[in-house]
Scaffold this motif. Structure first.
Motif, PDB file in Angstrom:
ATOM      1  N   ASP A 166       0.837  -1.197   0.000  1.00  0.00           N
ATOM      2  CA  ASP A 166       0.000   0.000   0.000  1.00  0.00           C
ATOM      3  C   ASP A 166       0.880   1.259   0.000  1.00  0.00           C
ATOM      4  O   ASP A 166       1.559   1.564   0.982  1.00  0.00           O
ATOM      5  CB  ASP A 166      -0.908  -0.012   1.235  1.00  0.00           C
ATOM      6  CG  ASP A 166      -2.014   1.026   1.142  1.00  0.00           C
ATOM      7  OD1 ASP A 166      -1.753   2.124   0.614  1.00  0.00           O
ATOM      8  OD2 ASP A 166      -3.132   0.743   1.613  1.00  0.00           O
ATOM      9  N   LYS A 167       0.850   1.985  -1.106  1.00  0.00           N
ATOM     10  CA  LYS A 167       1.697   3.176  -1.222  1.00  0.00           C
ATOM     11  C   LYS A 167       1.269   4.280  -0.267  1.00  0.00           C
ATOM     12  O   LYS A 167       2.090   5.100   0.151  1.00  0.00           O
ATOM     13  CB  LYS A 167       1.677   3.689  -2.662  1.00  0.00           C
ATOM     14  CG  LYS A 167       2.345   2.724  -3.641  1.00  0.00           C
ATOM     15  CD  LYS A 167       2.384   3.296  -5.050  1.00  0.00           C
ATOM     16  CE  LYS A 167       3.089   2.324  -5.996  1.00  0.00           C
ATOM     17  NZ  LYS A 167       3.139   2.851  -7.386  1.00  0.00           N
ATOM     18  N   ARG A 168      -0.022   4.311   0.063  1.00  0.00           N
ATOM     19  CA  ARG A 168      -0.488   5.332   1.009  1.00  0.00           C
ATOM     20  C   ARG A 168       0.132   5.123   2.386  1.00  0.00           C
ATOM     21  O   ARG A 168       0.530   6.074   3.062  1.00  0.00           O
ATOM     22  CB  ARG A 168      -2.012   5.302   1.111  1.00  0.00           C
ATOM     23  CG  ARG A 168      -2.736   5.682  -0.174  1.00  0.00           C
ATOM     24  CD  ARG A 168      -4.223   5.418  -0.049  1.00  0.00           C
ATOM     25  NE  ARG A 168      -4.477   3.998   0.240  1.00  0.00           N
ATOM     26  CZ  ARG A 168      -5.667   3.514   0.541  1.00  0.00           C
ATOM     27  NH1 ARG A 168      -6.725   4.314   0.626  1.00  0.00           N
ATOM     28  NH2 ARG A 168      -5.819   2.214   0.778  1.00  0.00           N
ATOM     29  N   LEU A 169       0.221   3.864   2.813  1.00  0.00           N
ATOM     30  CA  LEU A 169       0.827   3.563   4.113  1.00  0.00           C
ATOM     31  C   LEU A 169       2.323   3.856   4.095  1.00  0.00           C
ATOM     32  O   LEU A 169       2.871   4.422   5.047  1.00  0.00           O
ATOM     33  CB  LEU A 169       0.575   2.100   4.480  1.00  0.00           C
ATOM     34  CG  LEU A 169       1.137   1.620   5.825  1.00  0.00           C
ATOM     35  CD1 LEU A 169       0.661   2.517   6.959  1.00  0.00           C
ATOM     36  CD2 LEU A 169       0.751   0.176   6.091  1.00  0.00           C
TER      37      LEU A 169
ATOM     38  N   ARG B  66       3.777   6.053   2.247  1.00  0.00           N
ATOM     39  CA  ARG B  66       3.916   7.510   2.237  1.00  0.00           C
ATOM     40  C   ARG B  66       3.709   8.084   3.637  1.00  0.00           C
ATOM     41  O   ARG B  66       4.409   8.990   4.060  1.00  0.00           O
ATOM     42  CB  ARG B  66       2.912   8.116   1.261  1.00  0.00           C
ATOM     43  CG  ARG B  66       3.153   9.607   0.994  1.00  0.00           C
ATOM     44  CD  ARG B  66       2.121  10.183   0.034  1.00  0.00           C
ATOM     45  NE  ARG B  66       2.067   9.414  -1.206  1.00  0.00           N
ATOM     46  CZ  ARG B  66       1.024   8.701  -1.597  1.00  0.00           C
ATOM     47  NH1 ARG B  66      -0.071   8.642  -0.846  1.00  0.00           N
ATOM     48  NH2 ARG B  66       1.047   8.037  -2.747  1.00  0.00           N
ATOM     49  N   LEU B  67       2.742   7.519   4.373  1.00  0.00           N
ATOM     50  CA  LEU B  67       2.465   7.986   5.729  1.00  0.00           C
ATOM     51  C   LEU B  67       3.658   7.730   6.650  1.00  0.00           C
ATOM     52  O   LEU B  67       4.060   8.616   7.423  1.00  0.00           O
ATOM     53  CB  LEU B  67       1.221   7.287   6.280  1.00  0.00           C
ATOM     54  CG  LEU B  67       0.807   7.650   7.717  1.00  0.00           C
ATOM     55  CD1 LEU B  67       0.542   9.141   7.846  1.00  0.00           C
ATOM     56  CD2 LEU B  67      -0.427   6.844   8.132  1.00  0.00           C
TER      57      LEU B  67
ATOM     58  N   ASN C 145       6.322  10.159   5.824  1.00  0.00           N
ATOM     59  CA  ASN C 145       6.014  11.498   6.359  1.00  0.00           C
ATOM     60  C   ASN C 145       6.372  11.587   7.841  1.00  0.00           C
ATOM     61  O   ASN C 145       6.858  12.623   8.305  1.00  0.00           O
ATOM     62  CB  ASN C 145       4.540  11.817   6.149  1.00  0.00           C
ATOM     63  CG  ASN C 145       4.211  12.087   4.696  1.00  0.00           C
ATOM     64  OD1 ASN C 145       5.098  12.412   3.898  1.00  0.00           O
ATOM     65  ND2 ASN C 145       2.944  11.952   4.331  1.00  0.00           N
TER      66      ASN C 145
END
Length: 338
Positions: free
Chosen positions: A79-82, A84-85, A88
């Motif tokens: 999961d790229k969103r995870l 990225r999080l 961050n």
């Protein structure tokens, strides 16, 4: 809110990564503890491994390279969103006095996710040691690699240092890293001596214990004896619980005697005036003809705490009733049964 989100990420990632971690890794993992690491160190020593590589990673949590870490997280997280999080969080920056500074390396210390990220980064190192057939114990960034000869340990030291610096981009502290005999080895607060790896409390941690007890029993801190004994009890239970693997009851009995003397001196100081000392000694059962000369004595509280009159009145039973925790009793309940 940030800590809550990190905890949620931790609960999702732990089942993905933890089952594949090395059996010789003990730090910040479910159903594992420092005691497991300490027992394994003793097992290796008893198996004939008399030398070890004792290596210190300089400011490990401050110097983790983000790209190296995230590439390892991405092996099991699609999961790229995870991703990225997590990135961050790693690059969130820090407050230095009143100004924000970017964080180009290191993990978020104090956050729930940081220990897992450390284990993910160092898992490759664990697998490398296992592939070479080496015996080791790791607790977070503290680790020992065991060998049977000093010559082997020197060879392993060079190869391990090369792997950590080139592959994982970490910094080895040359002043604290060495090849040494396991006799006198210190790890996670314990000291191991002899061919059997007998466990003791390390001298440094014993000094810390005495300093902390002195701090809690300062005779001029101006708190009630009830509050003092409560705070001291919490500390003594926790300390004994951690060092319960030390198989020597007499060691804890000796510490008990010292702690009781500290408390008796606190009582003596708290009574202050001679009249109050005489009155309290008599209240605790000392005859007047003995209470008067002792209560009028001008010697210091530490000296008076070992006098027979104070021992017979502020005795062990009285201290136990007022809430003083006995290290030897706690140890007897928690020590492994043989």
């Amino acid at each position: 809110m940030e800590r809550l989100i990190q905890q949620c990420i931790l609960q999702v990632l732990t089942p993905l990564f933890d089952p594949h971690f090395s059996e010789s890794s003990f730090g910040f993992r479910p159903k594992r503890s420092a005691h497991g690491a300490i027992k394994q160190v003793q097992h290796h020593i008893r198996s004939g491994y008399r030398h070890c590589v004792d290596m210190d990673l300089s400011k490990f949590f401050d110097r983790v390279q983000h790209d190296v870490l995230l590439s390892r997280v991405a092996r099991k997280v699609d999961d790229k969103r995870l991703l990225r999080l997590i990135g961050n969080y790693l690059r969130a920056g820090v407050m230095v006095e009143n100004s924000w500074e970017p964080s180009t390396e290191g993990t978020m210390q104090g956050g729930p996710l940081s220990p897992l990220l450390a284990n993910i980064l160092l898992d490759d190192f664990d697998k490398e040691l296992e592939q070479r057939g080496l015996r080791f114990v790791r607790y977070a960034d503290d680790f020992l690699v065991f060998t049977k000869t000093e010559k082997s340990a020197l060879r392993v030291f060079k190869s391990v240092e090369r792997y950590l610096t080139r592959k994982l981009k970490l910094v080895v502290n040359p002043t604290k890293s060495c090849v040494r005999s396991t006799d006198g080895l210190e790890f996670l607060g314990y000291q191991f001596t002899g061919y059997g790896g007998q466990m003791r409390v390390s001298p440094k941690n014993l000094d810390k214990f005495r300093d902390r007890v002195r701090e809690l029993t300062r005779r001029s801190c101006g708190i009630s004896m009830t509050s003092r004994l409560k705070a001291l009890g919490h500390y003594l239970r926790g300390w004994t619980g951690y060092f319960c693997l030390v198989p020597i009851k007499s060691f804890f009995v000796t510490l008990d005697k010292w702690v009781r003397r500290r408390i008796r001196s606190c009582y003596w100081k708290q009574w202050r005036k001679s009249s109050a000392r005489i009155r309290n000694l008599m209240k605790l059962g000392l005859p007047r003809n003995e209470a008067v000369p002792f209560g009028s004595c001008s010697r210091g509280a530490w000296f008076m705490a070992r006098c027979e009159s104070v021992h017979s009145t502020v005795n062990n039973a009285y201290l136990s009733q007022t809430g003083l925790v006995s290290l030897s009793e706690v140890w007897s309940k928690l020590a492994p049964k043989r």
